[in-house]
Design a protein around this motif. Structure first.
Motif, mmCIF file in Angstrom:
data_model
loop_
_atom_site.group_PDB
_atom_site.id
_atom_site.type_symbol
_atom_site.label_atom_id
_atom_site.label_comp_id
_atom_site.label_asym_id
_atom_site.label_seq_id
_atom_site.Cartn_x
_atom_site.Cartn_y
_atom_site.Cartn_z
ATOM 1 N N ALA A 1 0.770 -1.250 0.040
ATOM 2 C CA ALA A 1 0.451 -0.019 0.328
ATOM 3 C C ALA A 1 0.699 1.078 0.182
ATOM 4 O O ALA A 1 0.714 2.162 -1.266
ATOM 5 C CB ALA A 1 -0.550 -0.017 0.945
ATOM 6 N N GLN A 2 1.847 1.044 0.936
ATOM 7 C CA GLN A 2 2.981 2.591 1.094
ATOM 8 C C GLN A 2 3.419 2.549 -0.377
ATOM 9 O O GLN A 2 3.389 3.442 -0.688
ATOM 10 C CB GLN A 2 3.939 2.492 1.686
ATOM 11 C CG GLN A 2 4.381 3.641 2.031
ATOM 12 C CD GLN A 2 5.974 3.700 3.396
ATOM 13 O OE1 GLN A 2 6.264 1.815 3.145
ATOM 14 N NE2 GLN A 2 5.740 4.215 3.604
ATOM 15 N N GLN A 3 3.303 1.257 -1.196
ATOM 16 C CA GLN A 3 4.234 1.519 -2.495
ATOM 17 C C GLN A 3 3.521 2.780 -3.853
ATOM 18 O O GLN A 3 3.392 3.241 -4.568
ATOM 19 C CB GLN A 3 4.884 0.475 -3.099
ATOM 20 C CG GLN A 3 5.089 0.531 -4.730
ATOM 21 C CD GLN A 3 7.040 1.428 -4.677
ATOM 22 O OE1 GLN A 3 7.620 1.393 -3.479
ATOM 23 N NE2 GLN A 3 6.594 2.301 -5.670
ATOM 24 N N LYS A 4 2.201 1.772 -3.323
ATOM 25 C CA LYS A 4 0.745 2.177 -4.071
ATOM 26 C C LYS A 4 1.026 3.182 -4.316
ATOM 27 O O LYS A 4 0.332 4.857 -5.007
ATOM 28 C CB LYS A 4 -0.033 1.466 -3.996
ATOM 29 C CG LYS A 4 -1.679 1.612 -4.792
ATOM 30 C CD LYS A 4 -1.206 0.989 -6.269
ATOM 31 C CE LYS A 4 -2.281 1.403 -6.971
ATOM 32 N NZ LYS A 4 -1.241 1.289 -9.107
ATOM 33 N N ILE A 5 0.623 3.991 -2.880
ATOM 34 C CA ILE A 5 0.278 5.073 -2.485
ATOM 35 C C ILE A 5 1.592 6.403 -3.064
ATOM 36 O O ILE A 5 1.178 7.539 -3.742
ATOM 37 C CB ILE A 5 0.536 5.642 -1.551
ATOM 38 C CG1 ILE A 5 -0.911 5.094 -0.462
ATOM 39 C CG2 ILE A 5 0.952 7.023 -0.731
ATOM 40 C CD1 ILE A 5 -0.980 5.130 0.869
ATOM 41 N N GLN A 6 2.946 5.852 -2.702
ATOM 42 C CA GLN A 6 3.691 6.921 -3.480
ATOM 43 C C GLN A 6 3.812 7.118 -5.062
ATOM 44 O O GLN A 6 4.086 8.313 -5.663
ATOM 45 C CB GLN A 6 5.110 5.608 -3.383
ATOM 46 C CG GLN A 6 6.327 6.056 -1.886
ATOM 47 C CD GLN A 6 6.768 6.141 -1.519
ATOM 48 O OE1 GLN A 6 7.335 4.913 -2.423
ATOM 49 N NE2 GLN A 6 7.360 6.151 -0.307
ATOM 50 N N THR A 7 3.945 5.643 -6.083
ATOM 51 C CA THR A 7 3.136 5.254 -7.549
ATOM 52 C C THR A 7 2.388 6.276 -8.005
ATOM 53 O O THR A 7 2.092 7.515 -8.470
ATOM 54 C CB THR A 7 3.753 4.077 -7.605
ATOM 55 O OG1 THR A 7 3.855 3.138 -7.180
ATOM 56 C CG2 THR A 7 3.894 4.147 -9.524
ATOM 57 N N LEU A 8 1.099 6.286 -6.836
ATOM 58 C CA LEU A 8 -0.367 7.320 -7.322
ATOM 59 C C LEU A 8 0.296 8.544 -7.235
ATOM 60 O O LEU A 8 -0.131 9.673 -7.614
ATOM 61 C CB LEU A 8 -1.593 7.129 -6.255
ATOM 62 C CG LEU A 8 -2.429 5.537 -6.867
ATOM 63 C CD1 LEU A 8 -3.394 5.404 -5.839
ATOM 64 C CD2 LEU A 8 -3.298 5.900 -8.218
ATOM 65 N N THR A 9 1.094 8.888 -6.590
ATOM 66 C CA THR A 9 0.932 10.396 -6.091
ATOM 67 C C THR A 9 1.930 11.349 -6.747
ATOM 68 O O THR A 9 1.645 12.458 -7.401
ATOM 69 C CB THR A 9 1.729 10.292 -3.958
ATOM 70 O OG1 THR A 9 0.728 10.322 -3.232
ATOM 71 C CG2 THR A 9 2.471 12.102 -3.696
ATOM 72 N N ALA A 10 3.165 10.022 -7.352
ATOM 73 C CA ALA A 10 4.048 11.055 -8.283
ATOM 74 C C ALA A 10 3.447 10.957 -9.463
ATOM 75 O O ALA A 10 3.262 12.029 -10.123
ATOM 76 C CB ALA A 10 5.109 9.857 -8.790
ATOM 77 N N GLN A 11 2.281 10.153 -10.381
ATOM 78 C CA GLN A 11 1.451 9.528 -11.466
ATOM 79 C C GLN A 11 0.576 11.031 -11.641
ATOM 80 O O GLN A 11 0.663 11.774 -11.978
ATOM 81 C CB GLN A 11 1.312 8.931 -11.152
ATOM 82 C CG GLN A 11 0.201 8.477 -12.724
ATOM 83 C CD GLN A 11 1.191 7.802 -13.549
ATOM 84 O OE1 GLN A 11 2.296 7.297 -13.569
ATOM 85 N NE2 GLN A 11 1.972 8.901 -14.527
ATOM 86 N N LEU A 12 0.549 11.269 -10.334
ATOM 87 C CA LEU A 12 -1.052 12.662 -10.168
ATOM 88 C C LEU A 12 -0.385 13.983 -10.230
ATOM 89 O O LEU A 12 -0.978 14.571 -11.268
ATOM 90 C CB LEU A 12 -1.828 12.209 -8.965
ATOM 91 C CG LEU A 12 -2.920 10.876 -9.383
ATOM 92 C CD1 LEU A 12 -2.974 10.545 -7.905
ATOM 93 C CD2 LEU A 12 -4.088 11.470 -10.323
ATOM 94 N N ASN A 13 1.111 13.676 -9.816
ATOM 95 C CA ASN A 13 1.672 15.504 -9.426
ATOM 96 C C ASN A 13 1.528 15.672 -10.047
ATOM 97 O O ASN A 13 2.210 16.630 -11.440
ATOM 98 C CB ASN A 13 2.641 15.183 -8.225
ATOM 99 C CG ASN A 13 2.082 15.468 -7.113
ATOM 100 O OD1 ASN A 13 0.788 16.035 -7.087
ATOM 101 N ND2 ASN A 13 2.413 14.939 -5.630
ATOM 102 N N GLN A 14 2.574 14.082 -11.550
ATOM 103 C CA GLN A 14 2.970 14.816 -12.792
ATOM 104 C C GLN A 14 1.635 15.090 -13.309
ATOM 105 O O GLN A 14 2.116 16.257 -14.697
ATOM 106 C CB GLN A 14 3.594 13.074 -13.673
ATOM 107 C CG GLN A 14 4.746 13.204 -14.752
ATOM 108 C CD GLN A 14 5.225 14.467 -15.370
ATOM 109 O OE1 GLN A 14 5.603 15.513 -14.173
ATOM 110 N NE2 GLN A 14 5.129 15.244 -16.237
#
Ligand SMILES: COc1nc2nc(N)nc(N)c2nc1C
Length: 325
Positions: A1-14
């Motif tokens: 879940a932590q990894q998924k949150i990091q990926t989603l956060t970076a993707q959405l910010n991009q």
């Protein structure tokens, strides 16, 4: 879940960077919303993994009962004004004060002429943004130049201000200075909403931006569509490659993820080129998507700025009256 949150956060910010800062979205809003809802659900379930740069900050929600004060490490100065009354017979501007400025600068530098950079004078609210290890940790208003107000929660809702700096080499500390303003179109839409709601319209975009930034409820700020343009770097960690001139500062800000004010910045070899460009900008002004109340002319070379800054920072309220030698 932590990894998924990091990926989603970076993707959405991009995706948000492409949409709000580059004005070049690569995915439809529906895709952004889908990923956003996925992140929101994960952050609700695992709040301990929520990141400071999460795009869920953009909607605000903190309601403060007052603003903390911030002491500026580097004073936030204001600008001396050189007015150019319009000489209506000749149809041009009287640039006497600008030529006097150039003479003073060249004299202090011991140079015949110097390179200037000219940019729109944004008519909004001066703001300082502090980033540590690429994360926005504090935003403050100018206040009296030495002490300002902490408006970090409100600033996080300004969509074109990066919550995490872009690029793979970010300085461990940078303090960005710039102006928060409201685009003319957003101002008109806001006032239409105000009138529909039977509320008082704002007098001008500057007041609307100031009022929106002073909200104690950041959810209201989030609805106001503020915009930011960086115009300087007050602090930059020495380990990072230092810009040599203001043009390179602007380029660095663009690389770090800040919006560039389109093509209205020009490097000029001398004051005459500055004056010619001023006339051009006076024509273009009504077409700009934001209000400007003039142009700012800066000595481009940063070492020369320091040198001049020293002279002009000498106390204006004291002078030595020497005895004859
Ligand atoms: C160096 O200080 C400043 N530079 C500026 N540059 C632009 N483009 N617009 C401004 N409003 C501005 N304001 C200040 C205090």
């Amino acid at each position: 879940a932590q990894q998924k949150i990091q990926t989603l956060t970076a993707q959405l910010n991009q995706y948000a960077h492409e949409y709000y800062t580059l004005d070049a979205p690569t995915v439809p809003d529906s895709e952004y919303d889908r990923l956003y809802r996925e992140l929101e659900a994960l952050e609700t379930e695992y709040p301990q993994f929520r990141l400071p740069e999460s795009p869920t900050n953009r909607v605000g929600g903190a309601v403060l009962d007052g603003f903390e004060t911030v002491i500026h490490a580097v004073p936030m100065l204001s600008l001396a004004n050189a007015f150019s009354p319009r000489d209506d017979e000749a149809g041009t501007f009287d640039h006497a004060e600008m030529r006097a400025f150039d003479e003073r600068v060249c004299k202090d530098l011991g140079a015949a002429h110097t390179e200037y950079i000219i940019e729109p004078k944004f008519d909004g609210l001066a703001i300082s943004l502090l980033y540590q290890n690429g994360i926005l940790i504090q935003a403050a208003t100018r206040g009296d130049g030495t002490t300002g107000e902490d408006v970090t929660e409100n600033i996080k809702t300004v969509r074109n201000i990066p919550l995490r700096l872009h690029g793979d080499e970010v300085p461990d500390l940078i303090e960005v200075r710039g102006e928060v303003l409201m685009l003319k179109a957003d101002f008109a839409a806001l006032n239409a909403r105000q009138l529909d709601a039977g509320q008082k319209p704002f007098a001008n975009p500057r007041n609307a931006a100031a009022g929106s930034l002073r909200q104690l409820n950041s959810a209201i700020t989030a609805q106001r569509k503020l915009h930011f343009f960086g115009y300087g770097i007050a602090r930059l960690s020495t380990a990072f490659r230092q810009p040599e001139n203001h043009a390179q500062e602007i380029e660095l800000l663009a690389r770090l993820g800040f919006s560039e004010p389109q093509a209205q910045i020009r490097v000029c070899a001398n004051i005459q080129e500055v004056l010619d460009f001023y006339e051009t900008m006076a024509q273009q002004r009504p077409q700009l998507p934001y209000e400007i109340d003039g142009m700012v002319v800066k000595v481009n070379d940063l070492r020369q700025q320091q040198q001049l800054g020293f002279v002009s920072r000498a106390p204006r309220w004291a002078i030595a009256h020497k005895f004859p030698a």
